[in-house]
Design a protein around this motif. Structure first.
Motif, PDB file in Angstrom:
ATOM      1  N   GLY A 135     -20.531  23.761  -6.233  1.00 61.36           N
ATOM      2  CA  GLY A 135     -21.238  24.110  -5.016  1.00 61.36           C
ATOM      3  C   GLY A 135     -21.862  22.921  -4.315  1.00 61.36           C
ATOM      4  N   SER A 136     -21.857  21.761  -4.950  1.00 59.39           N
ATOM      5  CA  SER A 136     -22.426  20.560  -4.325  1.00 59.39           C
ATOM      6  C   SER A 136     -21.527  20.079  -3.191  1.00 59.39           C
ATOM      7  CB  SER A 136     -22.561  19.443  -5.359  1.00 59.39           C
ATOM      8  OG  SER A 136     -22.846  18.208  -4.726  1.00 59.39           O
ATOM      9  N   PRO A 137     -22.122  19.561  -2.106  1.00 60.64           N
ATOM     10  CA  PRO A 137     -21.298  19.006  -1.024  1.00 60.64           C
ATOM     11  C   PRO A 137     -20.487  17.785  -1.448  1.00 60.64           C
ATOM     12  CG  PRO A 137     -23.666  18.821  -0.515  1.00 60.64           C
ATOM     13  CD  PRO A 137     -23.543  19.589  -1.787  1.00 60.64           C
ATOM     14  N   THR A 138     -20.865  17.151  -2.572  1.00 58.45           N
ATOM     15  CA  THR A 138     -20.096  16.000  -3.053  1.00 58.45           C
ATOM     16  C   THR A 138     -19.411  16.316  -4.388  1.00 58.45           C
ATOM     17  OG1 THR A 138     -22.145  15.101  -4.017  1.00 58.45           O
ATOM     18  CG2 THR A 138     -21.483  14.267  -1.849  1.00 58.45           C
ATOM     19  N   PHE A 139     -19.138  17.596  -4.652  1.00 56.43           N
ATOM     20  CA  PHE A 139     -18.487  17.992  -5.906  1.00 56.43           C
ATOM     21  C   PHE A 139     -17.177  17.222  -6.091  1.00 56.43           C
ATOM     22  CE2 PHE A 139     -15.429  20.766  -8.163  1.00 56.43           C
ATOM     23  CZ  PHE A 139     -16.102  20.881  -9.380  1.00 56.43           C
TER      24      PHE A 139
ATOM     25  N   SER B 189     -24.328  24.512 -12.091  1.00 51.67           N
ATOM     26  CA  SER B 189     -24.422  24.992 -10.711  1.00 51.67           C
ATOM     27  C   SER B 189     -25.288  24.047  -9.892  1.00 51.67           C
ATOM     28  CB  SER B 189     -25.030  26.399 -10.701  1.00 51.67           C
ATOM     29  OG  SER B 189     -25.671  26.682  -9.487  1.00 51.67           O
ATOM     30  N   TYR B 190     -24.815  23.673  -8.728  1.00 49.23           N
ATOM     31  CA  TYR B 190     -25.587  22.818  -7.824  1.00 49.23           C
ATOM     32  C   TYR B 190     -26.902  23.490  -7.455  1.00 49.23           C
ATOM     33  CZ  TYR B 190     -26.801  20.144  -3.628  1.00 49.23           C
ATOM     34  OH  TYR B 190     -27.436  19.379  -2.679  1.00 49.23           O
ATOM     35  N   GLN B 191     -26.851  24.793  -7.198  1.00 48.55           N
ATOM     36  CA  GLN B 191     -28.060  25.522  -6.809  1.00 48.55           C
ATOM     37  C   GLN B 191     -29.107  25.478  -7.922  1.00 48.55           C
ATOM     38  OE1 GLN B 191     -27.352  29.611  -5.775  1.00 48.55           O
ATOM     39  NE2 GLN B 191     -29.419  29.932  -4.994  1.00 48.55           N
TER      40      GLN B 191
ATOM     41  N   GLU C 116     -36.205  20.184  -7.712  1.00 50.66           N
ATOM     42  CA  GLU C 116     -37.354  20.425  -6.826  1.00 50.66           C
ATOM     43  C   GLU C 116     -38.593  20.836  -7.619  1.00 50.66           C
ATOM     44  OE1 GLU C 116     -37.632  19.672  -3.651  1.00 50.66           O
ATOM     45  OE2 GLU C 116     -35.614  18.850  -3.859  1.00 50.66           O
ATOM     46  N   GLU C 117     -38.387  21.551  -8.729  1.00 54.38           N
ATOM     47  CA  GLU C 117     -39.519  21.921  -9.584  1.00 54.38           C
ATOM     48  C   GLU C 117     -40.156  20.679 -10.195  1.00 54.38           C
ATOM     49  OE1 GLU C 117     -40.218  24.403 -13.716  1.00 54.38           O
ATOM     50  OE2 GLU C 117     -38.683  25.119 -12.305  1.00 54.38           O
ATOM     51  N   LEU C 118     -39.338  19.713 -10.588  1.00 55.13           N
ATOM     52  CA  LEU C 118     -39.866  18.464 -11.132  1.00 55.13           C
ATOM     53  C   LEU C 118     -40.705  17.720 -10.100  1.00 55.13           C
ATOM     54  CD1 LEU C 118     -36.800  17.034 -13.081  1.00 55.13           C
ATOM     55  CD2 LEU C 118     -38.925  17.868 -14.059  1.00 55.13           C
ATOM     56  N   ARG C 119     -40.245  17.768  -8.844  1.00 52.08           N
ATOM     57  CA  ARG C 119     -40.961  17.072  -7.770  1.00 52.08           C
ATOM     58  C   ARG C 119     -42.262  17.781  -7.391  1.00 52.08           C
ATOM     59  NH1 ARG C 119     -37.720  13.389  -4.808  1.00 52.08           N
ATOM     60  NH2 ARG C 119     -39.017  13.751  -2.966  1.00 52.08           N
TER      61      ARG C 119
END
Length: 199
Positions: free
Chosen positions: A91-95, A186-188, A195-198
């Protein structure tokens, strides 16, 4: 220390000042303050790994189940290697894409790859050393790999080197086979974890 995000989200290169003199060279490849300023969180180190490889040895492409996954901060304290990060997040744009960074014991450049990214390298000199700071410990049930020789990936291994692989890496599935078997992260899910780490 200079920090630059690479063309795959979640992958960074860090370039510390290096101080060579007649005795050798001094550098600080990992600096917690610089890492936090660049990424917005502290690097958790649960395990350190150390490998020594003959010229031509390819290790990878390795990744771990996410969550929790395993982020890595890597550098080369002796010798020279080509470090390769592969986006295996469905699902990543750079998969399926990759970035490569040369690491060596003079520049002491380091690479950080977040949870869910695939990692590999090839040793360009004899007795090349790779040092890893890992965010989680080794979990054999959650460790996976894809073939570093998968032609669909087109990884930039030097043509003048005969690749030396472990049986496990040589027998690893292609990216397409790993995707079809449901092995890839999964990219998601990886993005949510990041984001949780940030915070």
């Amino acid at each position: 220390m200079k920090a630059t995000e690479l063309d795959i989200a979640g992958a960074w290169v860090f370039e510390p000042p290096s101080f060579p003199d007649s005795r050798g060279v001094f550098a600080a490849p990992f600096q917690g303050v610089a890492f936090r300023e660049a990424l917005g969180f502290d690097l958790t180190v649960a395990q350190t790994n150390h490998s020594v490889s003959a010229r031509g040895v390819i290790r990878g492409v390795h990744f771990a189940d996410t969550p929790p996954g395993q982020a890595k901060y890597v550098y080369c304290p002796s010798g020279r290697l080509l470090d390769v990060i592969v986006d295996v997040r469905v699902g990543s744009p750079t998969f399926g894409e990759h970035v490569a960074v040369e690491l060596d014991s003079q520049s002491m450049r380091a690479v950080y790859l977040s949870e869910g990214l695939g990692h590999a390298f090839v040793a360009l000199t004899e007795d090349t050393v790779m040092a890893y700071l890992c965010s989680t410990g080794y979990n054999p049930g959650g460790e996976h790999g894809i073939s570093p020789l998968d032609p669909a990936l087109g990884l930039p291994w030097p043509g003048d080197l005969a690749p030396i692989l472990s049986d496990k890496d040589r027998d690893a599935p292609s990216l397409a086979e790993a995707r079809d078997a449901g092995l890839l992260p999964s990219y998601q899910a990886c993005t949510a974890w990041y984001e949780e780490l940030r915070g």
